[in-house]
Motif scaffolding. Structure first.
Motif, PDB file in Angstrom:
ATOM      1  N   ALA A   1     -12.410  49.523  -6.466  1.00 56.24           N
ATOM      2  CA  ALA A   1     -12.446  48.302  -7.290  1.00 56.24           C
ATOM      3  C   ALA A   1     -12.714  48.707  -8.734  1.00 56.24           C
ATOM      4  CB  ALA A   1     -13.536  47.365  -6.802  1.00 56.24           C
ATOM      5  N   ASP A   2     -12.306  47.862  -9.639  1.00 55.12           N
ATOM      6  CA  ASP A   2     -12.589  48.111 -11.056  1.00 55.12           C
ATOM      7  C   ASP A   2     -13.942  47.532 -11.437  1.00 55.12           C
ATOM      8  OD1 ASP A   2     -10.024  49.390 -11.740  1.00 55.12           O
ATOM      9  OD2 ASP A   2      -9.237  47.465 -11.064  1.00 55.12           O
ATOM     10  N   GLU A   3     -14.296  46.431 -10.810  1.00 57.93           N
ATOM     11  CA  GLU A   3     -15.641  45.837 -10.971  1.00 57.93           C
ATOM     12  C   GLU A   3     -15.997  45.134  -9.676  1.00 57.93           C
ATOM     13  OE1 GLU A   3     -16.188  44.627 -15.713  1.00 57.93           O
ATOM     14  OE2 GLU A   3     -15.794  43.049 -14.266  1.00 57.93           O
TER      15      GLU A   3
ATOM     16  N   SER B   1     -20.946  52.711 -11.775  1.00 54.41           N
ATOM     17  CA  SER B   1     -20.495  52.105 -13.040  1.00 54.41           C
ATOM     18  C   SER B   1     -19.668  50.844 -12.794  1.00 54.41           C
ATOM     19  CB  SER B   1     -19.662  53.119 -13.840  1.00 54.41           C
ATOM     20  OG  SER B   1     -18.414  53.318 -13.211  1.00 54.41           O
ATOM     21  N   LYS B   2     -19.182  50.659 -11.573  1.00 53.61           N
ATOM     22  CA  LYS B   2     -18.334  49.497 -11.269  1.00 53.61           C
ATOM     23  C   LYS B   2     -19.149  48.251 -10.920  1.00 53.61           C
ATOM     24  CE  LYS B   2     -14.554  52.112 -11.287  1.00 53.61           C
ATOM     25  NZ  LYS B   2     -13.821  52.434 -10.092  1.00 53.61           N
ATOM     26  N   ALA B   3     -20.431  48.451 -10.623  1.00 52.18           N
ATOM     27  CA  ALA B   3     -21.276  47.325 -10.197  1.00 52.18           C
ATOM     28  C   ALA B   3     -21.771  46.558 -11.429  1.00 52.18           C
ATOM     29  CB  ALA B   3     -22.446  47.852  -9.376  1.00 52.18           C
TER      30      ALA B   3
ATOM     31  N   VAL C   1     -19.468  61.180  -7.253  1.00 51.31           N
ATOM     32  CA  VAL C   1     -19.968  59.935  -6.656  1.00 51.31           C
ATOM     33  C   VAL C   1     -18.870  59.136  -5.964  1.00 51.31           C
ATOM     34  CG1 VAL C   1     -22.107  59.601  -7.939  1.00 51.31           C
ATOM     35  CG2 VAL C   1     -19.965  58.937  -8.994  1.00 51.31           C
ATOM     36  N   LYS C   2     -17.647  59.274  -6.441  1.00 48.96           N
ATOM     37  CA  LYS C   2     -16.524  58.575  -5.796  1.00 48.96           C
ATOM     38  C   LYS C   2     -16.300  59.152  -4.397  1.00 48.96           C
ATOM     39  CE  LYS C   2     -14.205  57.338 -10.071  1.00 48.96           C
ATOM     40  NZ  LYS C   2     -12.946  57.038 -10.711  1.00 48.96           N
ATOM     41  N   GLN C   3     -16.358  60.479  -4.331  1.00 49.20           N
ATOM     42  CA  GLN C   3     -16.177  61.161  -3.045  1.00 49.20           C
ATOM     43  C   GLN C   3     -17.304  60.780  -2.075  1.00 49.20           C
ATOM     44  OE1 GLN C   3     -15.992  65.431  -3.457  1.00 49.20           O
ATOM     45  NE2 GLN C   3     -15.456  65.753  -1.311  1.00 49.20           N
TER      46      GLN C   3
ATOM     47  N   ILE D   1     -12.905  42.710  -9.187  1.00 51.55           N
ATOM     48  CA  ILE D   1     -11.692  42.819  -9.998  1.00 51.55           C
ATOM     49  C   ILE D   1     -10.989  44.078  -9.526  1.00 51.55           C
ATOM     50  CG2 ILE D   1     -10.745  43.405 -12.273  1.00 51.55           C
ATOM     51  CD1 ILE D   1     -12.651  41.498 -13.543  1.00 51.55           C
ATOM     52  N   LYS D   2      -9.702  43.915  -9.176  1.00 47.25           N
ATOM     53  CA  LYS D   2      -8.892  45.060  -8.772  1.00 47.25           C
ATOM     54  C   LYS D   2      -7.560  45.037  -9.509  1.00 47.25           C
ATOM     55  CE  LYS D   2      -8.423  46.406  -4.583  1.00 47.25           C
ATOM     56  NZ  LYS D   2      -8.459  47.787  -5.094  1.00 47.25           N
ATOM     57  N   GLY D   3      -6.862  46.164  -9.457  1.00 50.36           N
ATOM     58  CA  GLY D   3      -5.535  46.209 -10.065  1.00 50.36           C
ATOM     59  C   GLY D   3      -5.428  47.148 -11.248  1.00 50.36           C
ATOM     60  N   GLY D   4      -6.539  47.867 -11.536  1.00 53.36           N
ATOM     61  CA  GLY D   4      -6.486  48.844 -12.624  1.00 53.36           C
ATOM     62  C   GLY D   4      -5.371  49.856 -12.390  1.00 53.36           C
ATOM     63  N   GLY D   5      -5.112  50.144 -11.121  1.00 52.08           N
ATOM     64  CA  GLY D   5      -4.049  51.093 -10.774  1.00 52.08           C
ATOM     65  C   GLY D   5      -2.711  50.411 -10.532  1.00 52.08           C
ATOM     66  N   GLY D   6      -2.683  49.092 -10.723  1.00 48.96           N
ATOM     67  CA  GLY D   6      -1.421  48.352 -10.647  1.00 48.96           C
ATOM     68  C   GLY D   6      -0.970  47.955  -9.252  1.00 48.96           C
ATOM     69  N   ALA D   7      -1.839  48.165  -8.246  1.00 50.42           N
ATOM     70  CA  ALA D   7      -1.395  47.932  -6.863  1.00 50.42           C
ATOM     71  C   ALA D   7      -1.980  46.649  -6.264  1.00 50.42           C
ATOM     72  CB  ALA D   7      -1.777  49.132  -5.997  1.00 50.42           C
ATOM     73  N   LEU D   8      -2.456  45.737  -7.124  1.00 53.96           N
ATOM     74  CA  LEU D   8      -3.258  44.611  -6.622  1.00 53.96           C
ATOM     75  C   LEU D   8      -2.548  43.724  -5.605  1.00 53.96           C
ATOM     76  CD1 LEU D   8      -2.650  41.557  -8.212  1.00 53.96           C
ATOM     77  CD2 LEU D   8      -3.020  43.143 -10.081  1.00 53.96           C
TER      78      LEU D   8
ATOM     79  N   THR E   1      -5.795  52.246  -3.051  1.00 52.10           N
ATOM     80  CA  THR E   1      -5.142  52.995  -4.128  1.00 52.10           C
ATOM     81  C   THR E   1      -6.155  53.315  -5.214  1.00 52.10           C
ATOM     82  OG1 THR E   1      -3.005  51.961  -3.704  1.00 52.10           O
ATOM     83  CG2 THR E   1      -3.345  52.810  -5.922  1.00 52.10           C
ATOM     84  N   GLY E   2      -5.992  54.469  -5.847  1.00 54.29           N
ATOM     85  CA  GLY E   2      -6.867  54.824  -6.972  1.00 54.29           C
ATOM     86  C   GLY E   2      -7.632  56.096  -6.705  1.00 54.29           C
ATOM     87  N   SER E   3      -8.461  56.480  -7.691  1.00 52.18           N
ATOM     88  CA  SER E   3      -9.121  57.778  -7.619  1.00 52.18           C
ATOM     89  C   SER E   3     -10.292  57.795  -6.632  1.00 52.18           C
ATOM     90  CB  SER E   3      -9.598  58.196  -9.015  1.00 52.18           C
ATOM     91  OG  SER E   3     -10.464  57.224  -9.542  1.00 52.18           O
ATOM     92  N   THR E   4     -10.804  56.632  -6.235  1.00 54.55           N
ATOM     93  CA  THR E   4     -11.867  56.600  -5.216  1.00 54.55           C
ATOM     94  C   THR E   4     -11.227  56.547  -3.824  1.00 54.55           C
ATOM     95  OG1 THR E   4     -13.089  55.270  -6.821  1.00 54.55           O
ATOM     96  CG2 THR E   4     -14.124  55.605  -4.670  1.00 54.55           C
ATOM     97  N   ALA E   5     -10.219  55.689  -3.680  1.00 53.43           N
ATOM     98  CA  ALA E   5      -9.491  55.611  -2.407  1.00 53.43           C
ATOM     99  C   ALA E   5      -8.881  56.983  -2.069  1.00 53.43           C
ATOM    100  CB  ALA E   5      -8.398  54.551  -2.493  1.00 53.43           C
TER     101      ALA E   5
ATOM    102  N   ARG F   1      -0.129  44.419  -3.265  1.00 53.62           N
ATOM    103  CA  ARG F   1      -0.122  45.024  -1.926  1.00 53.62           C
ATOM    104  C   ARG F   1      -1.552  45.188  -1.410  1.00 53.62           C
ATOM    105  NH1 ARG F   1       4.972  49.232  -1.660  1.00 53.62           N
ATOM    106  NH2 ARG F   1       6.401  47.928  -2.829  1.00 53.62           N
ATOM    107  N   GLU F   2      -2.466  45.516  -2.339  1.00 51.21           N
ATOM    108  CA  GLU F   2      -3.865  45.686  -1.925  1.00 51.21           C
ATOM    109  C   GLU F   2      -4.420  44.376  -1.363  1.00 51.21           C
ATOM    110  OE1 GLU F   2      -5.312  49.191  -4.991  1.00 51.21           O
ATOM    111  OE2 GLU F   2      -5.496  47.123  -5.614  1.00 51.21           O
ATOM    112  N   LYS F   3      -4.049  43.257  -2.000  1.00 57.91           N
ATOM    113  CA  LYS F   3      -4.592  41.982  -1.514  1.00 57.91           C
ATOM    114  C   LYS F   3      -3.958  41.604  -0.180  1.00 57.91           C
ATOM    115  CE  LYS F   3      -6.070  38.834  -4.533  1.00 57.91           C
ATOM    116  NZ  LYS F   3      -6.132  37.673  -5.453  1.00 57.91           N
TER     117      LYS F   3
HETATM  118  O1  5RP Z   1      -7.389  48.277  -7.757  1.00 58.69           O
HETATM  119  C1  5RP Z   1      -7.080  49.432  -7.816  1.00 58.69           C
HETATM  120  C2  5RP Z   1      -5.689  49.895  -7.942  1.00 58.69           C
HETATM  121  O2  5RP Z   1      -4.816  48.809  -8.129  1.00 58.69           O
HETATM  122  C3  5RP Z   1      -8.126  50.486  -7.725  1.00 58.69           C
HETATM  123  O3  5RP Z   1      -8.784  50.362  -6.517  1.00 58.69           O
HETATM  124  C4  5RP Z   1      -9.072  50.302  -8.849  1.00 58.69           C
HETATM  125  O4  5RP Z   1      -8.324  50.376 -10.065  1.00 58.69           O
HETATM  126  C5  5RP Z   1     -10.167  51.361  -8.859  1.00 58.69           C
HETATM  127  O5  5RP Z   1      -9.595  52.600  -9.094  1.00 58.69           O
HETATM  128  P1  5RP Z   1     -10.474  53.910  -9.229  1.00 58.69           P
HETATM  129  O6  5RP Z   1     -11.070  54.170  -7.897  1.00 58.69           O
HETATM  130  O7  5RP Z   1      -9.483  54.957  -9.658  1.00 58.69           O
HETATM  131  O8  5RP Z   1     -11.509  53.673 -10.289  1.00 58.69           O
END
Ligand code: 5RP
Length: 228
Positions: free
Chosen positions: A84-86, A121-123, A5-7, A94-101, A27-31, A103-105
């Motif tokens: 996004a995380d949520e 699941s993020k919605a 679903v991410k793809q 909410i972003k930053g689960g991957g720690g890149a918030l 950044t992250g597994s969806t990006a 630069r992402e912002k």
């Molecule tokens: O904000 C992020 C990284 O800082 C990611 O976009 C967020 O954590 C979602 O990641 P994933 O697509 O792996 O669930």
């Protein structure tokens, strides 16, 4: 075979990328899937330049032959695609689960449009189940973490194995568990008032469109009004 679903969401978002665009890479597994698809389109002749939001995304893009520039070399970007995380129905994230918030912002705010890509699941209806990542400076981090906890959350400094996790900017991440964030805008203001906070993972009024991939193979698109 189960659907990725991410793809699904990420590849849909890449359809919005046109020749000549300057594109922000999330950044992250969806990006990751968006960058992969962009690499495929570049190898077929798509002309773009890109700015990455993390070392990991930069490495992936470079390997795929996506032309990269530093953010300081462009005035602005046309489109950023990021995960996004949520996310809620008003496209608050909410972003930053991957720690890149951070630069992402910066990259999202410097883009004419931001598309969020996520699986269903993020919605959420109310943000806050996912601990809010807050980037803080290492100096006096104990004080900053205590100040964050006074906002009513359980706060944990992110670790990477034995060590404290460090962002690409050399800072720490405090993960703040609120459970439910009633007003993201009020919380954002309170966070900005704490010295030591570099940036927080609440993205309000930044995303223009969310593309959500679902297990049944369909895609939901939420349009929002950004007020950058
Ligand atoms: O904000 C992020 C990284 O800082 C990611 O976009 C967020 O954590 C979602 O990641 P994933 O697509 O792996 O669930």
């Amino acid at each position: 075979m189960s659907i990725n679903v991410k793809q699904l969401a990420a590849e849909k978002a890449v359809e919005y990328v046109k020749d000549g665009m300057r594109v922000g890479l999330g950044t992250g597994s969806t990006a990751y899937w968006a960058i992969r698809k962009l690499g495929e389109r570049v190898s077929e002749g798509l002309q773009i330049t890109a700015v990455a939001t993390s070392q990991a995304s930069e490495d992936q893009a470079r390997e795929l032959g996506i032309p990269l520039v530093a953010f300081s070399d462009v005035d602005s970007l046309d489109l950023t695609i990021d995960g996004a995380d949520e996310l809620d129905g008003a496209l608050q994230l909410i972003k930053g689960g991957g720690g890149a918030l951070l630069r992402e912002k910066i990259v999202a705010m410097g883009s004419a449009r931001m598309i969020v890509v996520a699986d269903e699941s993020k919605a959420v209806t109310t943000l806050g189940k996912f601990p809010l990542p807050v980037e803080i400076v290492p100096f006096a981090w104990e004080w900053t973490v205590a100040a964050l906890a006074k906002l009513g959350c359980k706060t944990e400094l992110r670790r990477s194995g034995e060590d404290l996790y460090k962002t690409d900017n050399g800072n720490y991440i405090a993960d703040c568990r609120f459970e439910a964030i009633e007003s993201a805008a009020e919380l954002a203001l309170a966070l900005q008032r704490i010295p030591g906070v570099v940036e927080h993972g609440l993205f309000i009024g930044i995303a223009d469109l969310a593309i959500i991939g679902k297990k049944d193979g369909t895609i939901e698109i939420i349009e929002g009004g950004q007020d950058r």
